[in-house]
Write a protein that holds these residues in place. Structure first.
Motif, PDB file in Angstrom:
ATOM      1  N   GLN A 237       0.821  -1.202   0.000  1.00  0.00           N
ATOM      2  CA  GLN A 237       0.000   0.000   0.000  1.00  0.00           C
ATOM      3  C   GLN A 237       0.863   1.264   0.000  1.00  0.00           C
ATOM      4  OE1 GLN A 237      -0.408  -2.621   1.894  1.00  0.00           O
ATOM      5  NE2 GLN A 237      -2.469  -3.396   1.507  1.00  0.00           N
ATOM      6  N   ALA A 238       1.972   1.217   0.735  1.00  0.00           N
ATOM      7  CA  ALA A 238       2.884   2.366   0.755  1.00  0.00           C
ATOM      8  C   ALA A 238       3.571   2.534  -0.595  1.00  0.00           C
ATOM      9  CB  ALA A 238       3.918   2.205   1.866  1.00  0.00           C
ATOM     10  N   THR A 239       3.922   1.413  -1.218  1.00  0.00           N
ATOM     11  CA  THR A 239       4.540   1.479  -2.545  1.00  0.00           C
ATOM     12  C   THR A 239       3.606   2.134  -3.551  1.00  0.00           C
ATOM     13  OG1 THR A 239       5.819  -0.518  -2.080  1.00  0.00           O
ATOM     14  CG2 THR A 239       5.585   0.105  -4.381  1.00  0.00           C
ATOM     15  N   GLU A 240       2.330   1.783  -3.470  1.00  0.00           N
ATOM     16  CA  GLU A 240       1.348   2.376  -4.384  1.00  0.00           C
ATOM     17  C   GLU A 240       1.120   3.844  -4.062  1.00  0.00           C
ATOM     18  OE1 GLU A 240      -2.059  -0.080  -3.932  1.00  0.00           O
ATOM     19  OE2 GLU A 240      -1.229  -1.760  -5.090  1.00  0.00           O
ATOM     20  N   THR A 285       2.892  15.760  -4.000  1.00  0.00           N
ATOM     21  CA  THR A 285       2.430  16.026  -5.364  1.00  0.00           C
ATOM     22  C   THR A 285       2.237  14.703  -6.080  1.00  0.00           C
ATOM     23  OG1 THR A 285       3.638  18.129  -5.415  1.00  0.00           O
ATOM     24  CG2 THR A 285       2.923  17.207  -7.515  1.00  0.00           C
ATOM     25  N   ASP A 286       1.034  14.493  -6.622  1.00  0.00           N
ATOM     26  CA  ASP A 286       0.729  13.254  -7.332  1.00  0.00           C
ATOM     27  C   ASP A 286       1.427  13.246  -8.684  1.00  0.00           C
ATOM     28  OD1 ASP A 286      -0.344  10.796  -7.711  1.00  0.00           O
ATOM     29  OD2 ASP A 286      -2.431  11.397  -7.452  1.00  0.00           O
ATOM     30  N   LYS A 292      -1.645  15.969  -3.123  1.00  0.00           N
ATOM     31  CA  LYS A 292      -2.054  14.738  -2.431  1.00  0.00           C
ATOM     32  C   LYS A 292      -1.640  14.883  -0.972  1.00  0.00           C
ATOM     33  CE  LYS A 292       0.204  10.968  -3.423  1.00  0.00           C
ATOM     34  NZ  LYS A 292       0.668   9.754  -4.126  1.00  0.00           N
ATOM     35  N   TRP A 293      -2.572  14.629  -0.075  1.00  0.00           N
ATOM     36  CA  TRP A 293      -2.325  14.851   1.352  1.00  0.00           C
ATOM     37  C   TRP A 293      -2.265  13.530   2.097  1.00  0.00           C
ATOM     38  CZ3 TRP A 293      -1.405  19.404   3.935  1.00  0.00           C
ATOM     39  CH2 TRP A 293      -1.569  20.577   3.191  1.00  0.00           C
ATOM     40  N   ALA A 294      -1.416  13.502   3.123  1.00  0.00           N
ATOM     41  CA  ALA A 294      -1.293  12.313   3.981  1.00  0.00           C
ATOM     42  C   ALA A 294      -1.159  12.755   5.426  1.00  0.00           C
ATOM     43  CB  ALA A 294      -0.091  11.474   3.576  1.00  0.00           C
ATOM     44  N   MET A 295      -1.622  11.901   6.305  1.00  0.00           N
ATOM     45  CA  MET A 295      -1.447  12.116   7.745  1.00  0.00           C
ATOM     46  C   MET A 295      -0.486  11.045   8.253  1.00  0.00           C
ATOM     47  SD  MET A 295      -4.281  12.156  10.810  1.00  0.00           S
ATOM     48  CE  MET A 295      -5.068  13.636  10.180  1.00  0.00           C
TER      49      MET A 295
END
Length: 487
Positions: A237-240, A285-286, A292-295
């Protein structure tokens, strides 16, 4: 008390585990014999020099010949071992190990017997048996059998070269004591090696469980060594999410986790002071250039004896989009798309209350004849009129100017760091755009607006309402003139 046989031959409960451990020990001993063989082979020239040059004046020719034979045999035995270990065929490592260790013990005993002709010491034998016990983690039971055979022969031959009864007795007692100590050392080192192996196997089991749980986690998950700036583990999932593709982990560094250096420094500081970090929002940035945001949630852990940080990643891009949409709805006027009253008043209050604020000119705008248009043609046409006027004004003001709808047909423009004369020039340009549209578009209304100005300087103790009111009064003066002209 535990039986002596269990002390001398400790075993695993699981037979397969015991077999695996003994195979591991055989390989370890085999590699250590290689080191010993290299040492003996490398030191042979020195031994040769001792035998034929340093001891050349020694009268005991038999002692010198025996010493030379022992050194030469050890040299050739070492060379043979180094030759055999390079062969690709399968070898019985245990047989080779035991043969060579027994040979080393016998060589030590022979060297000590030979020393009786000159020095009368048994130091070589004592050194060899203790060194063998410490260097080679043999099974204590096997080592005890091997040592018993060599020691019995040593004790049997020792009287042949010692005439004094008490000297012989002392040497036999010392040699036997050394043999007992070597057995204790062998047992201790063997058990120590066994415990290391058990701990390593447990660690491997925990690592496998950790990797399994790591890969099964439905959210992006990473394990990073931030001190060395490298990625240790990364689930699918992290790789994607980070779009690392098929790049091997050892070629990845942790820089892609922190696009901005100041964010990385902030994370390091918080980890240093609190020991963990939760709900840290970060923007990426996608691949298509969109945000693209992440927590991130970070927790320091030890993995395979290295300090790492477990990083849980939650994709909050959709949440951020909804948040921005809600913010837009809360701060923008739905009809015109410009700022609404609540947000505009907030900004105006911030600028009036700031002690280090900048000067500005507030322009109060009122659309002319909007009520007449609404009454004659309907509110849809009136709304179109409002949007056209807002479009014209938005196209003439600067990016740092603030334009918001106060309500109905009233609007406010905050011209940043611009004096009234500069604002009037801008308004003249706006008026020209109104006239151009009025002459080109086929509408039932004419675009025009009245305005009033108030110039604010920092330190002026006035509220937002007071400033708007003063500008409103100035606007009414122009509105009165417009009405007089139109009437």
């Amino acid at each position: 008390m535990r039986p002596l046989s269990k002390l001398l031959k400790p075993s695993f409960k699981d037979r397969n585990a015991s077999r695996t451990f003994h195979h591991h020990v055989d390989g370890l001993i085999f590699e250590r014999i290689k080191l010993v063989s290299l040492l003996l082979a490398a030191s042979y020239p020195l031994m040769f020099a001792v035998d034929f040059f340093l001891l050349r004046d020694l009268g005991g020719i038999i002692y010198r010949m025996n010493l030379f034979i022992i050194h030469t045999v050890c040299f050739f035995a070492s060379v043979i071992f180094l030759y055999l270990r390079k062969k690709r065929w399968s070898m019985n490592k245990r047989f080779i190990n035991y043969t060579y260790i027994a040979f080393y013990l016998a060589a030590g005993a022979a060297a000590s017997i030979n020393s009786q002709m000159l020095t009368g010491t048994i130091a070589a034998y004592v050194i060899v048996i203790i060194s063998a016990a410490a260097v080679f983690p043999l099974r204590p039971f096997h080592f005890s059998i091997m040592l018993a055979c060599v020691h019995a022969l040593f004790l049997a031959v020792l009287p042949e070269v010692n005439e004094n009864y008490y000297t012989l007795l002392a040497k036999q007692l010392n040699a036997s004591g050394a043999a007992a100590v070597s057995l204790l050392i062998c047992y201790s080192f063997y058990m120590f090696q066994k415990q290391i192996y058990i701990n390593e196997e447990k660690l491997k089991g925990k690592e496998e469980s950790f990797r399994r749980l790591f890969s099964m986690n439905p959210s992006p998950l990473l394990l990073a060594n931030l001190e060395e700036n490298k990625i240790v583990l990364m689930n699918r999932q992290a790789t994607e999410f980070y779009q690392t593709g098929t790049v091997p982990l050892h070629e990845l560094n942790a820089d892609f986790l922190f696009p901005k250096i100041e964010e990385k420094q902030e994370i390091f500081e918080k980890l240093k002071h609190t020991g963990y970090l939760q709900n840290f929002e970060i923007e990426y940035t996608d691949s298509d250039g969109s945000p693209k945001w992440a927590m991130l949630n970070l927790e320091p852990i030890d993995y395979m004896e290295q300090p790492c940080v477990l990083i849980g990643v939650s994709d909050i891009t959709n949440f951020k989009k909804k948040e921005e949409e809600l913010h837009r709805q809360a701060t923008l006027d739905t009809l015109t798309g410009i700022m609404n009253r609540r947000r505009g008043i907030e900004i105006l209050e911030q600028r009036t209350l700031s002690s280090v604020g900048r000067e500005f000119t507030l322009c109060f705008v009122d659309i002319n004849n909007l009520k007449t248009v609404n009454d004659r043609y309907g509110h849809n046409v009136g709304d179109e009129m409002i949007k056209l006027i807002c479009d014209v004004i938005s196209g003439q003001i600067n990016a740092d100017d603030v334009f918001f709808r106060l309500g109905g047909d009233e609007f406010v423009i905050i011209f940043t760091e611009k004096n009234p004369d500069g604002v009037r020039k801008t308004w003249d340009a706006i008026t020209v755009e109104f006239e151009i549209l009025n002459s080109t578009m086929q509408k039932d209304f004419q675009l025009s607006a009245s305005y009033g100005l108030y110039h604010f300087t920092p330190g002026n103790k006035m509220t937002a309402e007071e400033i708007i009111e003063l500008a409103d009064k100035e606007m009414y003066k122009e509105k009165s003139m417009f009405r007089a002209v139109t009437n």
